[in-house]
Write an enzyme that holds these catalytic residues in place. Structure first.
Site, PDB file in Angstrom:
ATOM      1  N   HIS A  52       0.760  -1.195   0.046  1.00 60.14           N
ATOM      2  CA  HIS A  52      -0.183  -0.028  -0.059  1.00 60.14           C
ATOM      3  C   HIS A  52       1.054   1.095   0.005  1.00 60.14           C
ATOM      4  O   HIS A  52       1.672   1.297   0.695  1.00 60.14           O
ATOM      5  CB  HIS A  52      -1.110   0.010   1.201  1.00 60.14           C
ATOM      6  CG  HIS A  52      -1.995  -0.977   1.062  1.00 60.14           C
ATOM      7  ND1 HIS A  52      -2.467  -1.592   2.260  1.00 60.14           N
ATOM      8  CD2 HIS A  52      -2.702  -1.380  -0.147  1.00 60.14           C
ATOM      9  CE1 HIS A  52      -3.701  -2.640   1.692  1.00 60.14           C
ATOM     10  NE2 HIS A  52      -3.680  -2.619   0.424  1.00 60.14           N
ATOM     11  N   GLU A  84       1.703   3.905   3.061  1.00 60.60           N
ATOM     12  CA  GLU A  84       2.455   3.330   4.435  1.00 60.60           C
ATOM     13  C   GLU A  84       4.139   3.282   4.302  1.00 60.60           C
ATOM     14  O   GLU A  84       4.621   2.391   4.491  1.00 60.60           O
ATOM     15  CB  GLU A  84       1.926   1.898   4.628  1.00 60.60           C
ATOM     16  CG  GLU A  84       0.374   1.895   4.585  1.00 60.60           C
ATOM     17  CD  GLU A  84      -0.326   0.511   4.360  1.00 60.60           C
ATOM     18  OE1 GLU A  84       0.518  -0.562   4.631  1.00 60.60           O
ATOM     19  OE2 GLU A  84      -1.596   0.379   4.311  1.00 60.60           O
ATOM     20  N   ARG A  89      -3.145   4.894  -2.135  1.00 57.38           N
ATOM     21  CA  ARG A  89      -3.112   3.462  -1.426  1.00 57.38           C
ATOM     22  C   ARG A  89      -2.658   2.600  -2.707  1.00 57.38           C
ATOM     23  O   ARG A  89      -1.989   1.574  -2.303  1.00 57.38           O
ATOM     24  CB  ARG A  89      -4.246   3.296  -0.706  1.00 57.38           C
ATOM     25  CG  ARG A  89      -4.418   1.793  -0.333  1.00 57.38           C
ATOM     26  CD  ARG A  89      -5.801   1.624   0.221  1.00 57.38           C
ATOM     27  NE  ARG A  89      -6.253   0.490   0.510  1.00 57.38           N
ATOM     28  CZ  ARG A  89      -6.236  -0.578   1.618  1.00 57.38           C
ATOM     29  NH1 ARG A  89      -5.684   0.002   2.707  1.00 57.38           N
ATOM     30  NH2 ARG A  89      -6.884  -1.822   1.516  1.00 57.38           N
ATOM     31  N   HIS A 134       2.999  -3.947   6.580  1.00 60.61           N
ATOM     32  CA  HIS A 134       1.833  -2.675   6.414  1.00 60.61           C
ATOM     33  C   HIS A 134       2.289  -1.689   7.553  1.00 60.61           C
ATOM     34  O   HIS A 134       2.761  -2.104   8.623  1.00 60.61           O
ATOM     35  CB  HIS A 134       0.472  -3.260   6.701  1.00 60.61           C
ATOM     36  CG  HIS A 134       0.101  -3.917   5.314  1.00 60.61           C
ATOM     37  ND1 HIS A 134      -0.741  -3.455   4.377  1.00 60.61           N
ATOM     38  CD2 HIS A 134       0.389  -5.359   5.192  1.00 60.61           C
ATOM     39  CE1 HIS A 134      -0.802  -4.471   3.550  1.00 60.61           C
ATOM     40  NE2 HIS A 134      -0.339  -5.445   3.847  1.00 60.61           N
ATOM     41  N   GLU A 137       1.342  -4.997  10.958  1.00 62.56           N
ATOM     42  CA  GLU A 137       1.081  -3.747  10.992  1.00 62.56           C
ATOM     43  C   GLU A 137       1.986  -2.898  11.878  1.00 62.56           C
ATOM     44  O   GLU A 137       2.011  -3.015  12.883  1.00 62.56           O
ATOM     45  CB  GLU A 137      -0.401  -3.417  11.361  1.00 62.56           C
ATOM     46  CG  GLU A 137      -1.579  -4.068  10.579  1.00 62.56           C
ATOM     47  CD  GLU A 137      -1.764  -3.225   9.286  1.00 62.56           C
ATOM     48  OE1 GLU A 137      -1.290  -2.122   9.241  1.00 62.56           O
ATOM     49  OE2 GLU A 137      -2.684  -3.771   8.274  1.00 62.56           O
TER      50      GLU A 137
END
Length: 421
Positions: free
Chosen positions: A181, A184, A240, A310, A385
């Site tokens: 993405h 990020e 994104r 991510h 994440e």
């Protein structure tokens, strides 16, 4: 009934369509809504399909009590607030001025600075050049892997780190990608930091780094979505998706983490090309996704692990994304994940939560880790994440790159030691 009418009215007549290029929009603020019942969860899901308010969902509605972070432009904030109040949904302003964070996240590079700066967010051209430099500087360990080209013709590249030691025959491989993405940014920077500052410079000097490289071959792809990443620098920081054209629509791009050929087009995706979670016209419609999938498939017999990195939320995620059922290898995944997050916590006390993505964040289909586990049979398939939990969101200040890189590498190093191969 009143709430439904209010929602319908706003849906039909307010704002402009998200299909239009958003580069000129004011970035507005981010609010955090917390649904207290299923009706509120359902309302937020419907809101996510509302073109009229130009809403940018940073985290998606999934379950009661799960925080939903939404970026809203300044002009549409009063309408969004009114809708949430009408539906008795509690919310707070998480980031009052997104543009201010964008303006300060990556200070200008010093005029006389030379070489690659691992403490800032770098353009793709600089990352590509540094990857070439690393391959030359550490030719005994690093080789450049060419995976293909992007929709716009840029190179898709990874670095393979291999000592050639650690046992007879071909070693098992662990593949890591960052930046699937585009917005990020801390992920791309973290991958680069781990390659140079931790693995290559540490081999032969740090026994734990030496052990992990001798145990496995590591293939690290710092920028998966190269076209999208470059677009975040040149045109729109919040982009994104990929940058491919969608026939029949003026909206650009597909979510590359919804485009894999496993449970494609299911929960947590959209068939609308204007959505950030658009799954594409078909599985592997995105050349970037297809190219990486082909590389992974060709190495499937040798792959022991896969990781998709991510940001943000501080989570260590396992399959499945498409269902709340646990995979057959979950106990082993959980064991390794817990070892990793304990190592991550030790340095800066950054806490992570472990579990299937469908349970601890939100459901999604056609994702990387589900494909790696469900199609390739890779037992250790994870998604991370990274920092933070919402204070900065996607605009993590560049002074947090190094701490993030250090703690993430500590986790991956501990994970590598814990793998049963």
């Amino acid at each position: 009934m009143h709430r439904v009418l209010v929602f319908a009215f706003l849906f039909c007549v307010l704002g402009k369509c998200l299909c239009e290029e958003p580069g000129s929009l004011k970035l507005g603020r981010v609010i955090r809504a917390t649904p207290a019942n299923q009706a509120q969860v359902n309302f937020l899901k419907r809101l996510a399909e509302n073109d009229a308010l130009d809403l940018d969902f940073w985290t998606h509605p999934s379950h009661i009590g799960g925080n939903v972070d939404i970026r809203v432009t300044t002009s549409h904030y009063p309408r969004l607030a009114k809708l949430l109040h009408a539906n008795e949904i509690t919310f707070t302003i998480l980031i009052p001025d997104v543009q201010r964070l964008v303006d300060t996240e990556n200070p200008p590079r010093a005029v006389r600075a030379a070489g690659f700066d691992y403490g800032r967010y770098n353009r793709w051209s600089d990352i590509k050049s540094e990857m070439m430099n690393l391959v030359h500087q550490y030719s005994n360990l690093a080789t450049l892997v060419s995976i293909g080209k992007t929709y716009e013709g840029r190179a898709l590249q990874a670095i393979k780190i291999s000592s050639g030691l650690g046992g007879s025959g071909q070693k098992k491989m662990f593949f890591i990608n960052c930046g699937i993405h585009a917005r990020e940014w801390v992920t791309q920077a973290t991958c680069m930091y781990m390659i140079r500052q931790q693995m290559l410079s540490g081999y032969g000097k740090d026994s734990s780094v030496t052990a992990m490289v001798d145990k496995l071959d590591w293939v690290i792809m710092p920028v998966f979505n190269v076209d999208g990443y470059e677009y975040t620098f040149t045109s729109y920081r919040m982009w994104r998706k990929t940058r491919s054209r969608n026939p029949g629509s003026s909206c650009i791009g597909t979510d590359p983490n919804r485009n894999w050929n496993f449970k494609w087009g299911g929960i947590g995706t959209s068939s609308n090309p204007c959505r950030d979670t658009y799954h594409g016209s078909r599985p592997f419609s995105e050349v970037e996704v297809l190219s990486v999938a082909r590389y992974l498939y060709s190495n499937r017999h040798n792959m022991i692990g896969y990781m998709d990195i991510h940001a943000y939320s501080q989570l260590w995620l396992t399959p499945w994304g498409y269902t709340r059922s646990y995979p057959r290898d979950y106990k082993e995944m959980e064991r390794v994940s817990n070892i990793a997050v304990r190592a991550l916590y030790a340095k800066y006390r950054t806490s992570y939560k472990v579990g299937p993505s469908s349970i601890i964040i939100y459901a999604n289909s056609g994702s990387t880790k589900d494909w790696a586990y469900g199609v390739l049979g890779v037992k250790y398939a994870f998604a991370l994440e990274l920092r933070d939990k919402g204070r900065y969101g996607f605009m993590l200040p560049s002074n947090q790159i190094m701490p993030t890189g250090i703690e993430t590498f500590d986790a991956i190093k501990a994970m590598g030691a814990a793998l049963r191969i």
